[in-house]
Design a protein around this motif. Sequence first.
Motif, short mmCIF file in Angstrom:
data_model
loop_
_atom_site.label_atom_id
_atom_site.label_comp_id
_atom_site.label_asym_id
_atom_site.label_seq_id
_atom_site.Cartn_x
_atom_site.Cartn_y
_atom_site.Cartn_z
N VAL A 143 0.84 -1.20 0.00
CA VAL A 143 0.00 0.00 0.00
C VAL A 143 0.87 1.25 0.00
O VAL A 143 0.60 2.22 -0.71
N LYS A 144 1.93 1.20 0.82
CA LYS A 144 2.84 2.34 0.86
C LYS A 144 3.52 2.57 -0.51
O LYS A 144 3.77 3.71 -0.92
N ASN A 145 3.80 1.47 -1.20
CA ASN A 145 4.41 1.59 -2.54
C ASN A 145 3.46 2.28 -3.50
O ASN A 145 3.83 3.15 -4.28
N VAL A 146 2.13 1.92 -3.43
CA VAL A 146 1.12 2.56 -4.30
C VAL A 146 1.00 4.03 -3.95
O VAL A 146 0.91 4.91 -4.84
N ILE A 147 1.02 4.31 -2.66
CA ILE A 147 0.92 5.71 -2.22
C ILE A 147 2.11 6.52 -2.74
O ILE A 147 1.97 7.67 -3.16
N ARG A 148 3.30 5.86 -2.68
CA ARG A 148 4.50 6.55 -3.16
C ARG A 148 4.37 6.91 -4.66
O ARG A 148 4.73 8.00 -5.10
N LYS A 149 3.84 6.03 -5.45
CA LYS A 149 3.65 6.29 -6.89
C LYS A 149 2.62 7.38 -7.11
O LYS A 149 2.76 8.23 -7.99
N ILE A 150 1.55 7.31 -6.30
CA ILE A 150 0.51 8.34 -6.43
C ILE A 150 1.10 9.71 -6.08
O ILE A 150 0.82 10.73 -6.75
N ASP A 151 1.93 9.74 -5.03
CA ASP A 151 2.58 11.00 -4.65
C ASP A 151 3.43 11.57 -5.78
O ASP A 151 3.47 12.79 -6.01
N TYR A 152 4.09 10.68 -6.50
CA TYR A 152 4.95 11.15 -7.62
C TYR A 152 4.09 11.85 -8.68
O TYR A 152 4.43 12.92 -9.17
N ASN A 153 2.92 11.22 -8.96
CA ASN A 153 2.05 11.83 -9.97
C ASN A 153 1.39 13.10 -9.46
O ASN A 153 1.16 14.05 -10.21
N ILE A 154 1.06 13.12 -8.16
CA ILE A 154 0.42 14.31 -7.60
C ILE A 154 1.39 15.47 -7.57
O ILE A 154 1.04 16.61 -7.88
N ASP A 155 2.62 15.20 -7.15
CA ASP A 155 3.61 16.27 -7.02
C ASP A 155 4.20 16.73 -8.36
O ASP A 155 4.94 17.72 -8.41
N ASN A 156 3.92 16.06 -9.45
CA ASN A 156 4.47 16.43 -10.78
C ASN A 156 3.67 17.63 -11.31
O ASN A 156 2.47 17.53 -11.58
N ASP A 157 4.32 18.78 -11.40
CA ASP A 157 3.67 20.02 -11.88
C ASP A 157 3.74 20.20 -13.40
O ASP A 157 3.36 21.26 -13.92
N GLU A 158 4.24 19.23 -14.14
CA GLU A 158 4.41 19.39 -15.60
C GLU A 158 3.07 19.62 -16.28
O GLU A 158 2.94 20.47 -17.17
N GLU A 159 2.03 18.88 -15.86
CA GLU A 159 0.73 19.04 -16.48
C GLU A 159 0.15 20.41 -16.19
O GLU A 159 -0.53 21.02 -17.02
N TRP A 160 0.41 20.89 -14.96
CA TRP A 160 -0.06 22.24 -14.62
C TRP A 160 0.60 23.30 -15.50
O TRP A 160 -0.04 24.21 -16.00
N LEU A 161 1.91 23.15 -15.71
CA LEU A 161 2.63 24.11 -16.58
C LEU A 161 2.12 24.02 -18.02
O LEU A 161 1.95 25.05 -18.70
N ASN A 162 1.83 22.80 -18.49
CA ASN A 162 1.27 22.65 -19.84
C ASN A 162 -0.08 23.33 -19.93
O ASN A 162 -0.41 24.01 -20.92
N LEU A 163 -0.93 23.13 -18.86
CA LEU A 163 -2.24 23.76 -18.84
C LEU A 163 -2.10 25.29 -18.87
O LEU A 163 -2.81 25.98 -19.60
N LEU A 164 -1.13 25.79 -18.07
CA LEU A 164 -0.92 27.23 -18.01
C LEU A 164 -0.49 27.79 -19.38
O LEU A 164 -1.01 28.82 -19.84
N ASN A 165 0.41 27.12 -20.05
CA ASN A 165 0.89 27.58 -21.37
C ASN A 165 -0.23 27.56 -22.40
O ASN A 165 -0.41 28.52 -23.16
N HIS A 166 -0.97 26.47 -22.46
CA HIS A 166 -2.05 26.38 -23.45
C HIS A 166 -3.15 27.38 -23.15
O HIS A 166 -3.75 27.96 -24.07
N PHE A 167 -3.41 27.59 -21.86
CA PHE A 167 -4.43 28.56 -21.49
C PHE A 167 -4.02 29.98 -21.94
O PHE A 167 -4.83 30.73 -22.47
N ASN A 168 -2.75 30.32 -21.74
CA ASN A 168 -2.26 31.64 -22.19
C ASN A 168 -2.33 31.79 -23.71
O ASN A 168 -2.61 32.87 -24.22
#
Length: 426
Positions: free
Chosen positions: A327-352
């Motif tokens: 379970v901790k291993n799954v949580i660790r993977k989820i944390d990696y995806n949650i903490d990855n801001d790349e999609e947010w930056l992509n959203l910000l660029n496309h929105f602009n």
Amino acid sequence: MLKRIIFYCLVIIMGLHLASAQEKIIKTGSKWQYYDRGSAPEEGWEEHANLKQNWKTGPSPFGYRAKIEATTISYGDDPEKKYITSYFKKTFRIENPYEYLIYELNYQRDDGIVIYLNGNEIVRNNMPDGIITNSTPAIGLISLSKEELRIHTRLLSPDDFIIGVNTLSVSVHQGSSRSSDCLFNLELIGNNNTEMIPLLLKERTIKNLNLDVKVKELNHKRDLEKKALQLEFLEQLKNNFKISTYITGVLFLFSLFGLGYLLWFYRKKMNILTKTVRNLKETIITKDRKLMSSSLSTVHNQQFLKELKDILTDSVSEDTAMIKKEVKNVIRKIDYNIDNDEEWLNLLNHFNSVHSGYINRLLKLYPSLSETEQRHCIFIKLHMQTKEIAQILHIDPRSVQASRYRIKKKMSLDDSVNLISYLQEF
């Protein structure tokens, strides 16, 4: 001229007794050389004493059908097309030209005549002005017997002769190739009759006056020719100006046509480029919208993972160590995806891109907005509901309202201003 006048005056003053003394230097019946072949003689025949062509010899008078000729000359084979010109030459010696006061040149001609003394023209009778050639006819036909036999006189001075051999050259011209007869005869008489001196002076004066008149006529003719050339030159300049103007006009029209064509071509290209740019912009916007939707979906997924993480965290109990580990291993993977801001930056660029630099313009006016507040503004601009925003931001809906209040305060907006309407119209 002055020398001759002084000489004549001395002769008159001294009363010379030579008044009756005279001598026929060339007599009627004298031998002459003549050329009657219908063609022009050799060049320079007027002044050369020695002739290279075969000239005939005979006594004067010369002619045909004149009834007094001693030597009959040829007029050709066709009586209806007789030779126009016949030529005659005579050389004689004068040891002392000043032996006589005056020389009488008596001649008969039918129709016209030109006489040269040592190459210089001294008589032109019944002939036109200008250059005389073998084909030059006399001015008019001499048809009366009295006129045909008339003796014409030309007075000469001692200065007209040279010491030694002198040459008389004569060309006789018919008025027409059908002229019925021809006549030439000449006598040269040396005379010491002082009474003839005034006649010579008068003749010379008349000759000089005639020469003056001819000189004036020639000058006038030259002036007229000069003016005619000037007029011709001006006319040529006028024509050249017309041609230059025409060519310039044609070139100007072609230039206008070329310029118009270039402008038309430029506008056409610009329209094509503008249309292409517009299409590219629309394509980019369309793709940005798609990418924005994709990024938004990813953000939703991240929110879902956060919720899943919370559930797993709450579900983990003090079971076996293996379950905790997995379970901790799954949580660790989820944390990696949650903490990855790349999609947010992509959203910000496309929105602009889609909204013409919306966030950049917003931060320029309100630089104190936090990243979470920026996301909140984006979601409002995308017409998302409060519940949707709360789910994405993983906060309570009341926290969304509180966040809006903080944003409005940072923007210094009045209470009467609706934040949602303001951000959507910004």
